[in-house]
Design a protein around this motif. Structure first.
Motif, short mmCIF file in Angstrom:
data_model
loop_
_atom_site.label_atom_id
_atom_site.label_comp_id
_atom_site.label_asym_id
_atom_site.label_seq_id
_atom_site.Cartn_x
_atom_site.Cartn_y
_atom_site.Cartn_z
N ASP A 1 15.54 -39.13 59.53
CA ASP A 1 16.37 -37.76 59.70
C ASP A 1 17.21 -37.60 58.39
O ASP A 1 17.70 -38.64 57.81
N THR A 2 17.81 -36.83 57.75
CA THR A 2 18.24 -36.54 56.64
C THR A 2 19.34 -35.23 56.59
O THR A 2 19.23 -34.44 57.54
N PRO B 1 15.61 -33.45 45.91
CA PRO B 1 15.36 -34.47 46.83
C PRO B 1 16.01 -36.00 46.87
O PRO B 1 16.01 -36.41 45.53
N ASP C 1 11.93 -42.61 51.13
CA ASP C 1 11.17 -42.07 52.10
C ASP C 1 12.00 -41.62 53.35
O ASP C 1 13.09 -42.09 53.60
N VAL C 2 11.14 -40.68 53.98
CA VAL C 2 11.76 -40.05 55.11
C VAL C 2 10.83 -40.08 56.33
O VAL C 2 9.84 -39.61 56.39
N SER D 1 10.74 -38.76 60.44
CA SER D 1 11.29 -37.77 61.26
C SER D 1 10.25 -37.66 62.32
O SER D 1 9.06 -38.22 62.51
N GLN E 1 18.51 -31.99 58.73
CA GLN E 1 17.32 -31.51 58.52
C GLN E 1 16.45 -31.04 59.78
O GLN E 1 15.51 -30.30 60.00
N TYR F 1 7.27 -41.31 46.83
CA TYR F 1 8.11 -40.90 48.15
C TYR F 1 7.28 -40.09 49.37
O TYR F 1 6.49 -39.21 48.85
N ARG F 2 7.45 -40.51 50.56
CA ARG F 2 6.91 -40.12 51.87
C ARG F 2 7.49 -39.41 52.72
O ARG F 2 8.77 -40.05 52.87
N THR F 3 7.20 -38.31 53.18
CA THR F 3 7.88 -37.89 54.34
C THR F 3 7.05 -37.91 55.38
O THR F 3 6.00 -37.33 55.33
N HIS G 1 6.11 -37.30 59.80
CA HIS G 1 6.72 -36.80 61.07
C HIS G 1 5.91 -37.41 62.29
O HIS G 1 4.41 -37.33 61.96
#
Length: 271
Positions: free
Chosen positions: A74-75, A83, A87-88, A90, A122, A254-256, A258
């Motif tokens: 989470d951010t 950005p 990496d993120v 969630s 976020q 960079y990757r997000t 879920h």
């Protein structure tokens, strides 16, 4: 009883099998404000960093400038900011809310509101936007007064009592309560339940409540909450994959990511 406890337990076990250990550092308010690292933190002995609920954008940028692999669980809400260079990880903050609103509409419950500080992080922002988007897609009206998305004004760090006061004022301003409230997480749903009871409203007889997280509290409260379950084990496993791949291949884009969530119906919506 936070979802991250189970996630970090899985994360630690997986890392140990790869020859790594984990140290935990709590960033204090003074350290956040002064952009200081925790005194116990040693960059020289650190292969990578996992930040859990670090919602100060400027502090997070400082961490990203250190040149270490970083994963955020989470951010902060970045809005129009650049950005974060990390990496993120969630949870899926949308699918369960879409499904819930469709089910409520199928039951004839078309007056639906949202409770939770949408700019807190976020995940809260995504949950609020999922609510608004689902209402739009279902052709349902979304009055602004049904979005209780702030906190007590004029206080830097509102307490639980301050938030209860804010909820009380917000509910009392409504000429009529919606039939359903979606809450940004289970703890906000607990706050809402307590305030509604004090104001003489019954859940689920007068109004439905839906939380998010599937915390242990959501199951033992009366009525037990309909909520959206976070699969903490897969989050821990995904955290290891993301961080280790960044350590091994620093030049990756960079990757997000879920991870899946699951909608669970209980007594707070007469299930």
């Amino acid at each position: 009883s936070h979802f991250a406890l189970v996630m970090l337990d899985k994360f630690q076990k997986e890392l140990a099998g790869l020859g790594y250990s984990i140290t935990m550092h709590r960033v204090l308010t003074e350290e956040l404000e002064n952009r200081n690292l925790p005194t116990s933190f040693s960059p020289e002995r650190t292969a990578g960093i996992v930040c859990v609920e670090m919602f100060d954008y400027e502090y997070d940028k400082m961490l990203c400038s250190m040149g270490l692999p970083i994963l955020f669980v989470d951010t902060p809400v970045t809005r129009l900011e650049e950005p974060l260079e990390a990496d993120v990880l969630s949870m899926d903050n949308q699918s369960g809310i879409y499904s819930f609103i469709k089910e409520m509409a199928d039951r004839g419950k078309t007056s639906i509101g949202f409770i939770g500080e949408y700019m807190h992080c976020q995940s809260f922002f995504e949950r609020y936007m999922a609510y608004r988007n689902a209402m739009y897609l279902m052709g349902l009206s979304c009055p602004d007064e049904y979005s209780i998305i702030r906190n007590k004004e004029g206080i830097r760090r509102p307490s639980s009592a301050d938030y209860h006061g804010y909820l009380t004022e917000s509910f009392q301003k409504l000429s009529k309560l919606p039939e359903v409230f979606i809450c940004a997480n289970d703890f906000i749903a607990l706050d809402a339940l307590q305030v509604l009871k004090k104001l003489g409203h019954s859940v689920p007889d007068d109004i439905y409540l839906c939380g998010f997280d599937d915390s242990p509290e959501s199951r033992i409260v009366t009525p037990a909450f309909t909520t959206i379950h976070i699969h903490s084990q897969i989050m821990g496993f995904s955290a290891v994959n993301l961080l280790m791949s960044r350590i091994n291949e620093p030049s990756l884009n960079y990757r997000t990511v879920h991870t899946e969530t699951t909608l669970i119906y209980r007594e707070s919506t007469e299930n």
